[in-house]
Design a protein around this motif. Structure first.
Motif, PDB file in Angstrom:
ATOM      1  N   ASN A   1      74.861  23.815  15.432  1.00 54.52           N
ATOM      2  CA  ASN A   1      75.642  22.921  16.298  1.00 54.52           C
ATOM      3  C   ASN A   1      74.768  21.865  16.971  1.00 54.52           C
ATOM      4  OD1 ASN A   1      77.785  24.600  15.607  1.00 54.52           O
ATOM      5  ND2 ASN A   1      77.585  25.840  17.462  1.00 54.52           N
ATOM      6  N   GLY A   2      73.820  21.312  16.216  1.00 53.60           N
ATOM      7  CA  GLY A   2      72.974  20.230  16.708  1.00 53.60           C
ATOM      8  C   GLY A   2      71.750  20.664  17.489  1.00 53.60           C
ATOM      9  N   ARG A   3      71.529  21.977  17.611  1.00 56.46           N
ATOM     10  CA  ARG A   3      70.404  22.481  18.395  1.00 56.46           C
ATOM     11  C   ARG A   3      69.459  23.278  17.495  1.00 56.46           C
ATOM     12  NH1 ARG A   3      71.137  22.966  23.903  1.00 56.46           N
ATOM     13  NH2 ARG A   3      70.130  25.016  23.981  1.00 56.46           N
ATOM     14  N   SER A   4      68.168  23.017  17.626  1.00 58.63           N
ATOM     15  CA  SER A   4      67.178  23.781  16.876  1.00 58.63           C
ATOM     16  C   SER A   4      67.162  25.222  17.374  1.00 58.63           C
ATOM     17  CB  SER A   4      65.785  23.161  17.060  1.00 58.63           C
ATOM     18  OG  SER A   4      64.782  24.013  16.509  1.00 58.63           O
ATOM     19  N   VAL A   5      67.291  26.173  16.437  1.00 57.88           N
ATOM     20  CA  VAL A   5      67.275  27.586  16.820  1.00 57.88           C
ATOM     21  C   VAL A   5      66.092  28.335  16.199  1.00 57.88           C
ATOM     22  CG1 VAL A   5      69.728  27.753  17.324  1.00 57.88           C
ATOM     23  CG2 VAL A   5      68.941  28.134  14.979  1.00 57.88           C
ATOM     24  N   ASP A   6      65.411  27.713  15.267  1.00 59.28           N
ATOM     25  CA  ASP A   6      64.169  28.281  14.730  1.00 59.28           C
ATOM     26  C   ASP A   6      63.503  27.233  13.850  1.00 59.28           C
ATOM     27  OD1 ASP A   6      62.111  30.056  14.322  1.00 59.28           O
ATOM     28  OD2 ASP A   6      63.370  31.662  13.530  1.00 59.28           O
ATOM     29  N   THR A   7      62.194  27.347  13.721  1.00 60.02           N
ATOM     30  CA  THR A   7      61.446  26.406  12.879  1.00 60.02           C
ATOM     31  C   THR A   7      60.164  27.059  12.412  1.00 60.02           C
ATOM     32  OG1 THR A   7      60.649  24.117  12.740  1.00 60.02           O
ATOM     33  CG2 THR A   7      60.189  25.299  14.781  1.00 60.02           C
ATOM     34  N   SER A   8      59.623  26.582  11.291  1.00 56.34           N
ATOM     35  CA  SER A   8      58.528  27.291  10.628  1.00 56.34           C
ATOM     36  C   SER A   8      57.160  27.045  11.245  1.00 56.34           C
ATOM     37  CB  SER A   8      58.497  26.929   9.140  1.00 56.34           C
ATOM     38  OG  SER A   8      58.362  25.531   8.950  1.00 56.34           O
ATOM     39  N   MET A   9      56.905  25.848  11.794  1.00 56.89           N
ATOM     40  CA  MET A   9      55.632  25.620  12.474  1.00 56.89           C
ATOM     41  C   MET A   9      55.646  26.350  13.809  1.00 56.89           C
ATOM     42  SD  MET A   9      54.580  21.664  11.745  1.00 56.89           S
ATOM     43  CE  MET A   9      53.732  21.225  10.216  1.00 56.89           C
ATOM     44  N   GLY A  10      54.473  26.725  14.313  1.00 59.55           N
ATOM     45  CA  GLY A  10      54.439  27.589  15.472  1.00 59.55           C
ATOM     46  C   GLY A  10      53.719  27.045  16.678  1.00 59.55           C
ATOM     47  N   PHE A  11      52.726  27.786  17.150  1.00 61.90           N
ATOM     48  CA  PHE A  11      51.906  27.371  18.289  1.00 61.90           C
ATOM     49  C   PHE A  11      51.180  26.072  17.962  1.00 61.90           C
ATOM     50  CE2 PHE A  11      47.770  27.820  20.614  1.00 61.90           C
ATOM     51  CZ  PHE A  11      48.274  27.684  21.906  1.00 61.90           C
ATOM     52  N   THR A  12      50.780  25.939  16.702  1.00 56.37           N
ATOM     53  CA  THR A  12      50.189  24.714  16.167  1.00 56.37           C
ATOM     54  C   THR A  12      50.898  24.384  14.856  1.00 56.37           C
ATOM     55  OG1 THR A  12      48.491  25.686  14.717  1.00 56.37           O
ATOM     56  CG2 THR A  12      47.971  25.522  17.091  1.00 56.37           C
ATOM     57  N   PRO A  13      50.612  23.233  14.260  1.00 57.74           N
ATOM     58  CA  PRO A  13      51.232  22.907  12.965  1.00 57.74           C
ATOM     59  C   PRO A  13      50.688  23.711  11.792  1.00 57.74           C
ATOM     60  CG  PRO A  13      50.592  20.910  14.146  1.00 57.74           C
ATOM     61  CD  PRO A  13      49.947  22.063  14.854  1.00 57.74           C
ATOM     62  N   LEU A  14      49.797  24.678  12.043  1.00 53.84           N
ATOM     63  CA  LEU A  14      49.179  25.439  10.953  1.00 53.84           C
ATOM     64  C   LEU A  14      50.131  26.467  10.359  1.00 53.84           C
ATOM     65  CD1 LEU A  14      46.623  26.113   9.297  1.00 53.84           C
ATOM     66  CD2 LEU A  14      45.930  27.634  11.158  1.00 53.84           C
ATOM     67  N   GLU A  15      51.031  27.000  11.175  1.00 52.36           N
ATOM     68  CA  GLU A  15      51.896  28.099  10.733  1.00 52.36           C
ATOM     69  C   GLU A  15      53.002  27.594   9.818  1.00 52.36           C
ATOM     70  OE1 GLU A  15      54.544  31.759  12.678  1.00 52.36           O
ATOM     71  OE2 GLU A  15      53.662  30.225  13.969  1.00 52.36           O
ATOM     72  N   GLY A  16      53.498  28.492   8.974  1.00 50.09           N
ATOM     73  CA  GLY A  16      54.689  28.179   8.193  1.00 50.09           C
ATOM     74  C   GLY A  16      54.424  27.954   6.725  1.00 50.09           C
ATOM     75  N   LEU A  17      54.883  26.821   6.207  1.00 43.75           N
ATOM     76  CA  LEU A  17      54.812  26.502   4.786  1.00 43.75           C
ATOM     77  C   LEU A  17      53.379  26.232   4.332  1.00 43.75           C
ATOM     78  CD1 LEU A  17      57.793  23.975   4.597  1.00 43.75           C
ATOM     79  CD2 LEU A  17      57.862  26.442   4.224  1.00 43.75           C
ATOM     80  N   VAL A  18      53.139  26.382   3.037  1.00 39.44           N
ATOM     81  CA  VAL A  18      51.924  25.844   2.426  1.00 39.44           C
ATOM     82  C   VAL A  18      52.050  24.323   2.476  1.00 39.44           C
ATOM     83  CG1 VAL A  18      50.692  25.561   0.239  1.00 39.44           C
ATOM     84  CG2 VAL A  18      51.486  27.823   0.939  1.00 39.44           C
ATOM     85  N   MET A  19      50.994  23.644   2.916  1.00 42.42           N
ATOM     86  CA  MET A  19      51.057  22.186   3.085  1.00 42.42           C
ATOM     87  C   MET A  19      49.931  21.515   2.298  1.00 42.42           C
ATOM     88  SD  MET A  19      51.959  22.217   7.144  1.00 42.42           S
ATOM     89  CE  MET A  19      52.245  23.867   7.775  1.00 42.42           C
ATOM     90  N   GLY A  20      49.668  20.254   2.604  1.00 45.84           N
ATOM     91  CA  GLY A  20      48.644  19.525   1.857  1.00 45.84           C
ATOM     92  C   GLY A  20      47.285  20.198   1.939  1.00 45.84           C
TER      93      GLY A  20
END
Length: 401
Positions: free
Chosen positions: A221-240
């Motif tokens: 409903n237009g509000r972020s309820v979870d996201t993959s990056m964490g305390f820093t942008p290091l967490e979550g998906l495999v990136m460049g």
């Protein structure tokens, strides 16, 4: 403030992007970027769109140029085209707002002092953002300036999503929690998707921002309820060059096994992993796709891991939503690499989602539907070209109006 220009400045550690929007909306009157700041290969390029005149594209080498020299060049450029005469607002992208800032704020000395105090949360990004703010305020002291935070959109996450499994005191005393990033992009992509599909107030969207840095966001409903990056942008998906999710014990293991200092391990995880580390070739997905087509097994595996991790996050975020109406792709990779989208979507067959091959393979910079008609799923696939600067301009105008 009708017919007034809004300048958006996005100051990175070694780069700078800028755009000017008439009244904070529409296509930019001028936009450009500078790369490789403080290096021999530093340059600036820009595109100007003037009424009843052909588009002007220009690139200028500026060896060794720093933020100050680049911004002075930009201000002189804007003045030469007459854009400064009607400048009413300057919007700055700020990477990390901590728990202090969930919405855009008008900048003043007190706000800047707070930004300095939380710079340790984003030591590679916030100091550069603040440099741009200070230089812009010095050059244009009479123009109102606004900070828009990349973490702000995610401040709506519930505690069960943003807290780690650590003693609570590490959050209350030291601010250790999931903050999330790419909020400006996720918010824009989701809002455009709601508008494009004609969704009602109750809706669920999973936004997939794929670029050199990538993240997934569950939006209810237009509000972020979870996201993959964490305390820093290091967490979550495999990136460049970032590894994404790993077992934290690996840091201690590498330190003990090969004597690598923790600071070097952190640098490795941020700068030497991801697509670059897995392939041993490049951190650029376009280069890896080319090598994969030629049969390079390392490039093929790196791409498979990248796409698998994205699909895994997408499906896991269904648990965060009350319903799922759309999955939206955005970011430079998300909007330009049809092979990557196809590989990710192929892993979502359990949701009954099918891709429209013709729409997925065609080029273009307009929002479009990627899914084919399917009776087994109500979820649509949408592509939204990234437009962070436009979203910043829009939020600035909303704040002051």
């Amino acid at each position: 403030m009708p017919n007034q220009n809004v300048l958006v400045i996005n100051c990175g550690s070694a780069s700078l992007r800028f755009s000017v929007f008439a009244n904070g909306c529409g296509e930019p009157l001028i936009c450009g970027n500078a790369e490789n700041l403080e290096k021999e290969k530093a340059y600036i390029k820009w595109k100007v769109t003037l009424q009843n005149e052909p588009v002007i594209v220009h690139k200028e080498q500026m060896a060794g140029a720093d933020h100050k020299k680049i911004l002075n060049t930009i201000f002189a450029l804007l003045n030469s085209y007459g854009f400064l005469e009607k400048l009413s607002l300057i919007g700055h992208k700020v990477t990390h707002g901590g728990e202090h800032f969930s919405k855009p704020v008008v900048l003043n000395d007190k706000i800047i002092k707070t930004l300095n105090q939380i710079s340790n949360l984003a030591p590679l990004h916030n100091p550069a953002n603040i440099t741009g703010i200070k230089l812009a305020r010095k050059n244009l002291p009479n123009v109102m300036q606004v900070a828009v935070f990349d973490t702000g959109f995610h401040q709506s996450m519930p505690a069960h999503a943003y807290l780690y499994g650590l003693p609570v005191k590490y959050h209350t005393e030291y601010g250790v929690r999931r903050y999330g990033f790419h909020g400006i992009s996720h918010q824009y992509a989701s809002e455009k998707t709601v508008e494009f599909l004609g969704l009602q107030n109750e809706h669920g969207i999973i936004s997939v921002h794929l670029d050199h840095g990538s993240s997934v966001c569950a939006i209810n409903n237009g509000r972020s309820v979870d996201t993959s990056m964490g305390f820093t942008p290091l967490e979550g998906l495999v990136m460049g060059t970032r590894c994404g999710d790993i077992d934290a014990s690996i840091v201690d293991y590498l330190n003990l096994k090969i004597g690598m200092p923790v600071a070097d391990i952190t640098r490795l995880l941020n700068k030497g992993c991801g697509l670059l580390g897995l392939s041993g070739i490049s951190d650029d997905i376009r280069v890896l796709v080319d090598h994969a087509h030629k049969g390079n097994a390392d490039a093929q595996l790196a791409i498979e891991i990248f796409c698998y991790r994205v699909a895994k996050y997408i499906t896991s975020y269904i648990a965060s939503l009350e319903r799922l109406d759309a999955i939206v792709f955005t970011g430079k990779i998300g909007e330009s690499e049809n092979l990557i989208r196809d590989k990710i979507i192929s892993r979502l067959a359990v949701l009954g989602i099918k891709v429209n091959t013709q729409e997925n393979t065609k080029r273009g910079d307009k929002i479009r539907l990627l899914s084919s008609d399917s009776q087994s799923s109500r979820c649509q696939l949408v592509l939204v070209p990234v437009a962070e600067e436009l979203q910043i301009a829009k939020q600035c105008k909303m704040l002051v109006s």
